[in-house]
Design a protein around this motif. Structure first.
Motif, PDB file in Angstrom:
ATOM      1  N   MET A 281      42.599 -48.614  37.558  1.00  0.00           N
ATOM      2  CA  MET A 281      42.827 -48.724  38.973  1.00  0.00           C
ATOM      3  C   MET A 281      43.003 -47.315  39.531  1.00  0.00           C
ATOM      4  N   LYS A 282      42.451 -47.117  40.706  1.00  0.00           N
ATOM      5  CA  LYS A 282      42.475 -45.795  41.314  1.00  0.00           C
ATOM      6  C   LYS A 282      42.955 -45.917  42.756  1.00  0.00           C
ATOM      7  N   LEU A 283      43.885 -45.072  43.152  1.00  0.00           N
ATOM      8  CA  LEU A 283      44.388 -45.054  44.515  1.00  0.00           C
ATOM      9  C   LEU A 283      43.340 -44.404  45.416  1.00  0.00           C
ATOM     10  N   VAL A 284      42.914 -45.143  46.439  1.00  0.00           N
ATOM     11  CA  VAL A 284      41.886 -44.594  47.335  1.00  0.00           C
ATOM     12  C   VAL A 284      42.424 -44.345  48.733  1.00  0.00           C
ATOM     13  N   ALA A 285      43.561 -44.951  49.083  1.00  0.00           N
ATOM     14  CA  ALA A 285      44.133 -44.746  50.413  1.00  0.00           C
ATOM     15  C   ALA A 285      45.605 -45.116  50.382  1.00  0.00           C
ATOM     16  N   MET A 286      46.354 -44.555  51.328  1.00  0.00           N
ATOM     17  CA  MET A 286      47.759 -44.897  51.469  1.00  0.00           C
ATOM     18  C   MET A 286      48.000 -45.249  52.934  1.00  0.00           C
ATOM     19  N   ILE A 287      48.540 -46.445  53.161  1.00  0.00           N
ATOM     20  CA  ILE A 287      48.812 -46.902  54.522  1.00  0.00           C
ATOM     21  C   ILE A 287      50.266 -46.600  54.820  1.00  0.00           C
ATOM     22  N   THR A 288      50.519 -45.869  55.918  1.00  0.00           N
ATOM     23  CA  THR A 288      51.896 -45.490  56.244  1.00  0.00           C
ATOM     24  C   THR A 288      52.352 -45.975  57.620  1.00  0.00           C
ATOM     25  N   GLU A 289      51.444 -46.351  58.486  1.00  0.00           N
ATOM     26  CA  GLU A 289      51.807 -46.812  59.826  1.00  0.00           C
ATOM     27  C   GLU A 289      52.242 -48.274  59.767  1.00  0.00           C
ATOM     28  N   PRO A 290      53.431 -48.595  60.268  1.00  0.00           N
ATOM     29  CA  PRO A 290      53.916 -49.982  60.218  1.00  0.00           C
ATOM     30  C   PRO A 290      52.955 -50.990  60.844  1.00  0.00           C
TER      31      PRO A 290
END
Length: 61
Positions: free
Chosen positions: A1-10
């Motif tokens: 598994m590879k991290l492709v994005a990080m969501i930070t906005e609620p």
């Protein structure tokens, strides 16, 4: 598994979870979690005893 994005906005997180059919509200604490927290807090409280619990050596100082 590879991290492709990080969501930070609620708002983005809520939209993503809604699209997946997942709840967006924080679940309530269960009574068992409250009981476990009480036990942990009891063990974290400083002890006013002069002798250590059984099985622990006395402080040599």
């Amino acid at each position: 598994m590879k991290l492709v994005a990080m969501i930070t906005e609620p708002s983005s997180i809520a939209r993503f979870l809604t699209a997946l059919g997942e709840p967006t509200d924080v679940p309530a604490r269960s009574s068992s979690a409250d009981a476990a927290a009480a036990v942990l807090e009891e063990h974290r409280a400083p002890s006013h005893r002069s002798d250590p619990p059984n099985g622990y050596p006395k402080d040599p100082t």
